[in-house]
Design an enzyme around this catalytic site. Structure first.
Site, mmCIF file in Angstrom:
data_model
loop_
_atom_site.group_PDB
_atom_site.id
_atom_site.type_symbol
_atom_site.label_atom_id
_atom_site.label_comp_id
_atom_site.label_asym_id
_atom_site.label_seq_id
_atom_site.Cartn_x
_atom_site.Cartn_y
_atom_site.Cartn_z
ATOM 1 N N GLY A 100 36.866 38.420 36.688
ATOM 2 C CA GLY A 100 36.955 39.655 37.858
ATOM 3 C C GLY A 100 37.414 40.806 36.799
ATOM 4 O O GLY A 100 35.932 40.613 35.686
ATOM 5 N N LEU B 77 37.077 49.260 32.572
ATOM 6 C CA LEU B 77 36.949 48.702 31.415
ATOM 7 C C LEU B 77 35.502 47.976 30.809
ATOM 8 O O LEU B 77 35.270 47.680 29.975
ATOM 9 C CB LEU B 77 38.351 48.995 30.085
ATOM 10 C CG LEU B 77 39.178 49.000 30.242
ATOM 11 C CD1 LEU B 77 40.823 49.151 29.108
ATOM 12 C CD2 LEU B 77 38.472 50.624 29.794
ATOM 13 N N GLY B 78 35.474 46.640 31.803
ATOM 14 C CA GLY B 78 34.926 45.461 31.485
ATOM 15 C C GLY B 78 34.992 44.664 32.502
ATOM 16 O O GLY B 78 35.459 45.130 34.053
ATOM 17 N N GLY C 8 33.492 40.290 33.821
ATOM 18 C CA GLY C 8 33.426 38.858 33.922
ATOM 19 C C GLY C 8 33.534 37.976 34.633
ATOM 20 O O GLY C 8 33.852 38.510 36.025
ATOM 21 N N SER C 9 33.647 36.888 34.356
ATOM 22 C CA SER C 9 33.367 35.650 35.476
ATOM 23 C C SER C 9 34.413 35.424 36.222
ATOM 24 O O SER C 9 34.290 35.086 37.521
ATOM 25 C CB SER C 9 33.300 34.455 34.600
ATOM 26 O OG SER C 9 33.711 33.903 34.318
ATOM 27 N N VAL D 41 38.312 43.844 34.222
ATOM 28 C CA VAL D 41 39.311 44.851 33.280
ATOM 29 C C VAL D 41 39.480 46.725 33.381
ATOM 30 O O VAL D 41 38.623 47.032 33.276
ATOM 31 C CB VAL D 41 39.484 44.424 31.675
ATOM 32 C CG1 VAL D 41 40.238 44.979 31.405
ATOM 33 C CG2 VAL D 41 39.280 43.157 32.010
ATOM 34 N N LYS E 220 43.886 42.897 34.739
ATOM 35 C CA LYS E 220 42.514 42.680 34.719
ATOM 36 C C LYS E 220 43.680 42.197 36.560
ATOM 37 O O LYS E 220 44.493 41.614 36.761
ATOM 38 C CB LYS E 220 42.999 41.129 34.158
ATOM 39 C CG LYS E 220 42.265 40.071 34.581
ATOM 40 C CD LYS E 220 41.527 38.931 33.692
ATOM 41 C CE LYS E 220 40.714 39.524 32.741
ATOM 42 N NZ LYS E 220 40.712 38.303 31.308
ATOM 43 N N ASP F 280 41.145 27.164 27.105
ATOM 44 C CA ASP F 280 40.010 27.655 26.717
ATOM 45 C C ASP F 280 39.998 28.971 25.401
ATOM 46 O O ASP F 280 39.307 30.064 25.524
ATOM 47 C CB ASP F 280 39.645 28.948 27.950
ATOM 48 C CG ASP F 280 38.311 28.947 28.336
ATOM 49 O OD1 ASP F 280 37.362 27.736 27.401
ATOM 50 O OD2 ASP F 280 37.992 29.546 28.678
#
Length: 663
Positions: free
Chosen positions: A26, A20-21, A23-24, A28, A43, A140
């Protein structure tokens, strides 16, 4: 994280369908539970994190806190998966609406009401998690970590993950978190506590309103410097009352910021006046930043956009306020909370954080017709005298309901008592009700008493009042409408009483409007107490995969040992809880695991901690040795072995297993 392909198994229950996507931290993936065909998000952390043993141990320990938590504004964490070969994954609720960053893209800014509603949702989620033992902190908060479901409801995600990953990077960068959203105290290297999340949420609110974060521009070090030394540039066109709340969330001193709950309440009160207000134009980056001097704004004002100065001086007057703490009023103010002390000066009511003592949390919303009631909420700890600190949330008296029927004539109040029986954990819950016919009120005191082992709250209490006209005795704190963590009951409360020593007690007292009708008052009061006990038990019965209120729900434990263990090895043993109304052990909320290092999970802390866990041979005693009463070792070959686990008052035996000697 090595190559991951669609169709790959994840753990024993899931298989991966599509990415699905990424990022920094890992990737998803869409994951499907092959036992139920339900879809989830998985994730998978990157190899550099999943292959680090220290990260893995801390990840499993700290993420376990989040498994089973249920709040409408939190992405629900279902399960943690750790496999050999560097696979470390979080299986969680699938939210398909995209991130808040996606929602903001192309729009520039959001209307103030929409921005406030999103911020309220994030703050409610933070307040829920901040109330957990151990001061769980997100650290965060930013638009990338807020998801929007199909109905547009915000859900906060990645609690604690960023901190574990960031700490690995800190050795080289010396910086944790995302610089644009970091609180000044965290930049200075101090501990990240709940106020830092309020600050990060304030930065996010500023961005939703202004189209940029307050201190963006230049390199990371310049941004970090501004967090500690510069005032947020004014958001032109922002209403003064909304600016005052925003200013409070962005205060440099953590102790002066409102709690997440107080900030959410303050924004909620502003929603009516924000209706229909259009989005503001995106704000340009300032050429220079006004700096603070001795705690007083040197110039430029706060986020109010008035160009005035937020003054902090020695003429402060403390008054009681409706947000769970004192309000620092900087000078006399009118009904709107503002009055010019001098030209260009803005007066701001700012909540000051006070440590909560015992605060019941409303777990279910009252019926709408009964909501306009005086509601004063607090708990009373038996061993502590609380004097002079009372905060009341007064919303006026409701007009519905008509006159109360005249009470039956009687001489003096009537007192009914319901002694409790010890639960399997040793907790005893008793109730005493006093009916006063002159006032038409029934006042009930609930007492929680630990047995031979210490226990900890929060505890749960359901009130059998159809109108939910509950008034708790005055004390510090106020009610928080919150999503029920898996509990459904029409009028229920979470009572945060902290830890009870062995034999220790805590009490909380509430009153409801009461009319015994044609029944004898004593019988009616006893019926009320019986209903309270039965409704409380029924609401807690049958919850699965949830560790809420463990002292009231734990009925047994399951001792999980492999059918074969090897001599010379420490035995891999897990102690799993069995909750009231369920038959299967809860594998998501492990009480004790001999193979896991570090601090015990929070659920065990509420059951007396690691000191309350003991393991002993339950068979073939000569072949098993136990280190420190908790770590069994197999020493020689044997059959029909067993392990006995004791958690406080509860004792259980494992199934039979064999010990083999390695060839």
């Amino acid at each position: 994280m090595g190559v991951v392909d669609a169709g790959r198994a994840l753990g024993s229950r899931y298989y991966l369908v599509e990415r699905l996507g990424s990022g920094s931290m890992g990737e998803v993936w869409l994951a499907v539970d092959h036992t139920t065909s339900k879809e989830f998000a998985a994730k998978l952390l990157r190899q550099e994190y999943a292959g680090d043993p220290e990260i893995v141990v801390r990840f499993l320990r700290e993420m376990q806190i989040l498994v089973g938590l249920c709040h409408e504004n939190l992405v629900e964490v279902r399960e943690l998966v750790a496999e050999g070969g560097g696979v470390l994954a979080i299986v969680m609720e699938l939210v398909r609406g995209g991130t808040l960053r996606d929602h903001l893209a192309g729009r520039g800014t959001l209307p103030p009401r929409e921005a406030a509603e999103i911020t309220i949702a994030v703050l409610r989620a933070l307040a829920y998690v901040h109330a957990l033992p151990g001061e769980v902190v997100h650290r965060d908060v930013k638009p990338e970590n807020v998801l929007l479901d199909g109905d547009g409801r915000p859900k906060l995600t990645d609690f604690g993950i960023a901190r574990l990953v960031a700490e690995k990077k800190a050795a080289s960068s010396g910086r944790l978190g995302t610089a644009e959203y970091m609180a000044p105290e965290v930049i200075e290297g101090k501990a990240a506590l709940p106020p830092c999340d309020v600050y990060g949420t304030g930065v996010q609110l500023y961005e939703l309103l202004a189209g940029r974060t307050p201190f963006a521009g230049g390199n990371e070090h310049a941004v970090a410097y501004r967090h500690g030394n510069a005032l947020p540039p004014p958001v032109r066109g922002l209403s003064a009352r909304l600016a005052a709340v925003l200013d409070g969330m962005l205060l440099k001193e953590p102790s002066e910021r409102p709690t997440a709950e107080a900030a959410a309440d303050a924004l909620t009160r502003l929603l009516p006046e924000l209706a229909g207000v259009p989005a503001l134009p995106a704000q340009a980056h300032p050429a220079t930043y006004a700096t603070t001097a001795g705690g007083t704004a040197a110039s430029g004002g706060g986020a109010s956009g008035t160009g005035g100065t937020v003054v902090k001086d020695a003429r402060q007057e403390r008054v009681q306020g409706p947000v769970g703490g004192d309000v620092v009023r900087l000078s006399p103010a009118d009904d709107q909370g503002e009055q010019a002390a001098s030209p260009g000066t803005k007066i701001v009511d700012r909540p000051v954080v006070q440590p909560a003592t015992i605060t019941p949390t409303v777990l279910s919303r009252e019926p709408a017709a009964k909501r306009d009631k005086v509601l004063v909420v607090a708990g009373v700890l038996a061993a502590v005298v609380i004097a002079g600190v009372a905060v009341a949330l007064v919303a006026g008296r409701g007009s519905g309901g008509g006159e109360r029927a005249k009470p039956r004539e009687q001489v003096g109040p009537v007192k009914a008592t319901m002694p409790g029986r010890p639960l399997p954990t040793g907790l005893t819950v008793s109730r005493v009700a006093v009916y006063d016919a002159d006032e038409g009120r029934l006042t009930t005191t609930v007492t929680w008493e630990a047995g031979e082992t210490p226990l900890a709250g929060p505890f749960f209490e359901a009130v059998p009042d159809p109108g939910c006209t509950v008034t708790w005795e005055p004390g510090p704190g106020k009610p928080t409408l919150d999503a029920t963590p898996g509990v459904t009951s029409p009028c229920s409360y979470q009572i945060s009483v902290g830890a009870l020593r062995a034999g220790g007690q805590a009490t909380a007292t509430y009153a409801v409007s009461f009319d015994p009708g044609d029944a004898e008052p004593l019988v009616a009061a006893e019926t009320f107490l019986t209903a309270a006990a039965e409704q409380t038990a029924a609401a807690l019965d049958g919850l699965e995969r949830s560790a809420v209120f463990p002292a009231q729900r734990l009925v047994d434990v399951y001792v999980d040992v492999p059918s074969i263990v090897h001599a010379g090895d420490r035995m891999p043993i897990r102690v799993l809880p069995i909750w009231a109304g369920t038959r299967d052990p809860d594998s998501l909320n492990v009480l004790f695991d001999t193979t896991t290092a570090g601090d015990p999970p929070q659920v065990l802390a509420r059951l007396g901690g690691i000191a309350n866990v003991k393991l002993a041979p339950g068979g073939c005693h000569d072949a098993i040795g136990v280190l420190k009463n908790r770590y069994p070792w197999a020493s020689e070959q044997a059959d029909d072995c067993a392990i006995t686990a004791t958690v406080g008052n509860i004792e259980a035996d494992s199934g039979s297993f064999s010990i083999l000697v390695r060839p």
